[in-house]
Motif scaffolding. Structure first.
Motif, short mmCIF file in Angstrom:
data_model
loop_
_atom_site.label_atom_id
_atom_site.label_comp_id
_atom_site.label_asym_id
_atom_site.label_seq_id
_atom_site.Cartn_x
_atom_site.Cartn_y
_atom_site.Cartn_z
N THR A 1 -22.92 42.53 -22.28
CA THR A 1 -22.87 43.73 -23.10
C THR A 1 -21.63 44.57 -22.83
N PHE A 2 -21.14 44.55 -21.59
CA PHE A 2 -20.05 45.45 -21.22
C PHE A 2 -18.81 44.75 -20.65
N TYR A 3 -18.82 43.43 -20.59
CA TYR A 3 -17.67 42.71 -20.06
C TYR A 3 -16.90 42.09 -21.22
N PRO A 4 -15.62 42.41 -21.40
CA PRO A 4 -14.86 41.80 -22.50
C PRO A 4 -14.82 40.27 -22.35
N PRO A 5 -15.01 39.53 -23.44
CA PRO A 5 -15.06 38.07 -23.34
C PRO A 5 -13.83 37.45 -22.69
N TYR A 6 -12.64 37.94 -23.00
CA TYR A 6 -11.45 37.32 -22.44
C TYR A 6 -11.43 37.47 -20.91
N ASP B 1 -33.27 43.19 -28.85
CA ASP B 1 -32.95 41.91 -29.48
C ASP B 1 -31.50 41.87 -29.96
N GLU B 2 -30.96 43.03 -30.32
CA GLU B 2 -29.55 43.05 -30.71
C GLU B 2 -28.66 42.72 -29.51
N ARG B 3 -29.07 43.12 -28.31
CA ARG B 3 -28.29 42.77 -27.12
C ARG B 3 -28.16 41.25 -27.00
N TYR B 4 -29.24 40.53 -27.32
CA TYR B 4 -29.19 39.07 -27.24
C TYR B 4 -28.39 38.47 -28.38
N ARG B 5 -28.42 39.09 -29.56
CA ARG B 5 -27.57 38.60 -30.64
C ARG B 5 -26.10 38.78 -30.26
N ALA C 1 -36.44 36.51 -27.26
CA ALA C 1 -35.00 36.53 -27.53
C ALA C 1 -34.23 35.91 -26.37
N GLY C 2 -34.64 36.21 -25.14
CA GLY C 2 -33.97 35.65 -23.97
C GLY C 2 -34.15 34.15 -23.88
N ARG C 3 -35.34 33.66 -24.18
CA ARG C 3 -35.59 32.22 -24.11
C ARG C 3 -34.83 31.47 -25.20
N ALA C 4 -34.74 32.07 -26.38
CA ALA C 4 -33.98 31.44 -27.46
C ALA C 4 -32.51 31.33 -27.07
N PHE C 5 -31.99 32.37 -26.44
CA PHE C 5 -30.60 32.34 -25.98
C PHE C 5 -30.43 31.24 -24.92
N ALA C 6 -31.35 31.18 -23.98
CA ALA C 6 -31.26 30.17 -22.92
C ALA C 6 -31.31 28.76 -23.50
N ALA C 7 -32.17 28.54 -24.48
CA ALA C 7 -32.28 27.21 -25.09
C ALA C 7 -30.97 26.79 -25.74
N ASN D 1 -37.43 49.36 -24.69
CA ASN D 1 -36.16 48.77 -25.07
C ASN D 1 -35.45 48.20 -23.84
N ALA D 2 -36.15 48.20 -22.70
CA ALA D 2 -35.54 47.78 -21.44
C ALA D 2 -35.91 46.32 -21.15
N ALA D 3 -36.63 46.08 -20.05
CA ALA D 3 -36.93 44.71 -19.62
C ALA D 3 -38.33 44.32 -20.09
N ARG D 4 -38.43 43.76 -21.27
CA ARG D 4 -39.73 43.53 -21.89
C ARG D 4 -40.56 42.47 -21.17
N SER D 5 -39.94 41.35 -20.83
CA SER D 5 -40.71 40.29 -20.17
C SER D 5 -41.15 40.72 -18.77
N THR D 6 -40.31 41.48 -18.07
CA THR D 6 -40.70 41.99 -16.76
C THR D 6 -41.88 42.94 -16.88
N MET D 7 -41.85 43.80 -17.89
CA MET D 7 -42.97 44.72 -18.10
C MET D 7 -44.26 43.95 -18.37
N GLN D 8 -44.18 42.92 -19.18
CA GLN D 8 -45.38 42.13 -19.48
C GLN D 8 -45.96 41.52 -18.22
N ARG D 9 -45.06 41.00 -17.35
CA ARG D 9 -45.53 40.38 -16.11
C ARG D 9 -46.14 41.43 -15.19
#
Length: 429
Positions: free
Chosen positions: A100-105, A147-151, A223-229, A328-336
């Motif tokens: 989110t905050f590191y330039p790709p290059y 989810d936008e963060r993962y997009r 969203a995280g799992r889709a990105f990982a896949a 809007n933070a750590a959704r999967s961690t909250m669920q666990r």
């Protein structure tokens, strides 16, 4: 056989242990270098250095808990990779970077550099950063939607890969007779342009030994799992039961196939915190001691909920029903944390935060725990485990030499490395 790693919290959390000489040990290289040597001796696949770019202050509306407990201070883990890499020859070294905050290059160039410096053992743990304070530290007023963060992350890694690919195979010549270092016809622009990121390229560093450094991902949300896949070579999975392990691996296998990959292309490693001693009774006693008092357990649980949700859980009455929050933070961690992995939902906040932590239970002698790990992995069908215990020299030795030896004697982990590079060792079985 299965794979082993260490999910390393690179901070001051162990400062109060009598097994650390000083509270500043974590700020020096020696402890981490010695840990890397021990884990390589034990045959571990990798050390993964987690990170964060803020000091939590949601819990109680103050930084007090995070700073008093030593859980907040962190150095940039990227600087540790070449230090540990110079003392080892096969252990993988994965450092956390926020897309989110590191330039790709900059990210692409840094990871290529680390892959060269470690002779092909570098990895990138991609996170999207969930905390509001992180966003504010990087100049935003609010955190980007989950989810936008993962997009954005998907576009970020595609941009990074495009930069890694700007040098074709055979571009680097280093021809002493002709005096030509690189063939300019095989180095080209990336010309990547997306919605959020763009980069002309080419990268001004030739590809590392792996071509693309290993990609690690720790998101547990859809969203995280889709990105990982789509992108990951290894996944950090935090679940609370063997049943949840099996469900996670099955879900990731389906997602990998849907993404056009084989399930074996991405190794799913489950986070565990073994408690080891010379007898079962001593291990149970140590585990109970680590739980702390009821008040300490309650404080830690409330702090964890506040951290994961971005909401101060100290403002809720403990005897009221567990708050149902959209975060809007750590959704999967909250669920666990709320018991989603086990199905054991607490009725009140007090019942939730005063209960023992919900986690995969591994308590006993090294041999007994090794046997449990073998049974769990066979039942779950995953790829291995990530140790996450608080780092002290004693605990590292117990795990690397005690547990590692027991796992090797049972034929559950490798006895020596068959390859030089991290990705090849991950794909060896």
């Amino acid at each position: 056989m299965f794979h082993m790693g260490w999910f390393l919290s690179y901070n001051a959390a162990a400062f109060a242990s009598r097994w650390n000489r000083r509270g500043s040990d974590w700020m020096k290289p020696d402890q981490w270098v010695q840990m890397g040597i021990a884990l390589e001796r034990a045959g571990w696949d990798y050390m993964m250095f987690e990170d964060g770019s803020f000091i939590p202050d949601v819990h109680g509306g103050s930084m007090e808990q995070a700073l008093a407990s030593g859980s907040a201070p962190k150095h940039d883990p990227m600087a540790l990779v070449p230090l540990v890499g110079a003392a080892t020859s096969r252990l993988g070294l994965i450092a956390t970077m926020t897309s989110t905050f590191y330039p790709p290059y900059l990210g692409a160039r840094l990871m290529v550099t680390l892959d060269h410096l470690t002779n092909g053992r570098a990895g990138l743990n991609m996170v999207t950063s969930h905390n509001l304070r992180t966003a504010q530290n990087f100049g935003l007023d609010a955190q980007i939607e989950h989810d936008e963060r993962y997009r954005r992350a998907d576009e970020w890694i595609r941009c990074v890969k495009a930069l890694w690919d700007t040098w074709e195979p055979g571009a680097l010549l280093a021809d002493e007779e002709t005096g030509v270092f690189a063939d300019h016809t095989k180095v080209h622009e990336a010309n990547f342009r997306g919605r959020w990121y763009s980069s002309r390229g080419p990268l001004n560093a030739p590809p590392g030994p792996q071509g693309h450094p290993v990609i690690c991902q720790a998101g547990g949300s859809p969203a995280g799992r889709a990105f990982a896949a789509a992108h990951a070579d290894t996944v950090v999975a935090s679940v609370a039961s063997v049943e949840a392990m099996r469900a996670y691996r099955e879900d990731m296998s389906e997602r990998l196939v849907a993404a056009g990959r084989k399930p074996s292309d991405c190794k799913v490693l489950f986070v565990v915190n073994p408690v080891l001693a010379d007898s079962q009774e001593a291990a149970e006693e140590l585990a109970q001691m680590q739980l702390g008092t009821l008040e300490q357990r309650r404080e830690r649980a409330l702090a964890a909920l506040s951290f994961a949700s971005g909401v101060d859980f100290t403002k809720f009455d403990l005897d009221d029903p567990v708050p149902q929050l959209e975060t809007n933070a750590a959704r999967s961690t909250m669920q666990r944390l709320l018991g989603g992995d086990t199905g054991k939902q607490a009725t009140t906040l007090r019942e939730l935060v005063e209960a023992p932590p919900q986690q995969i239970r591994l308590i006993g002698t090294p041999d007994a725990v090794a046997a449990q790990m073998g049974e769990y992995m066979q039942e779950a069908g995953g790829d291995g485990f990530l140790i996450s215990g608080t780092v002290t020299p004693r605990y590292v030795a117990e795990v690397a030499d005690g547990l590692g030896g027991a796992l090797r004697r049972r034929g559950l982990i490798r006895d020596g490395y068959s390859h030089e590079h991290l990705r090849d060792n991950l794909l060896a079985f």
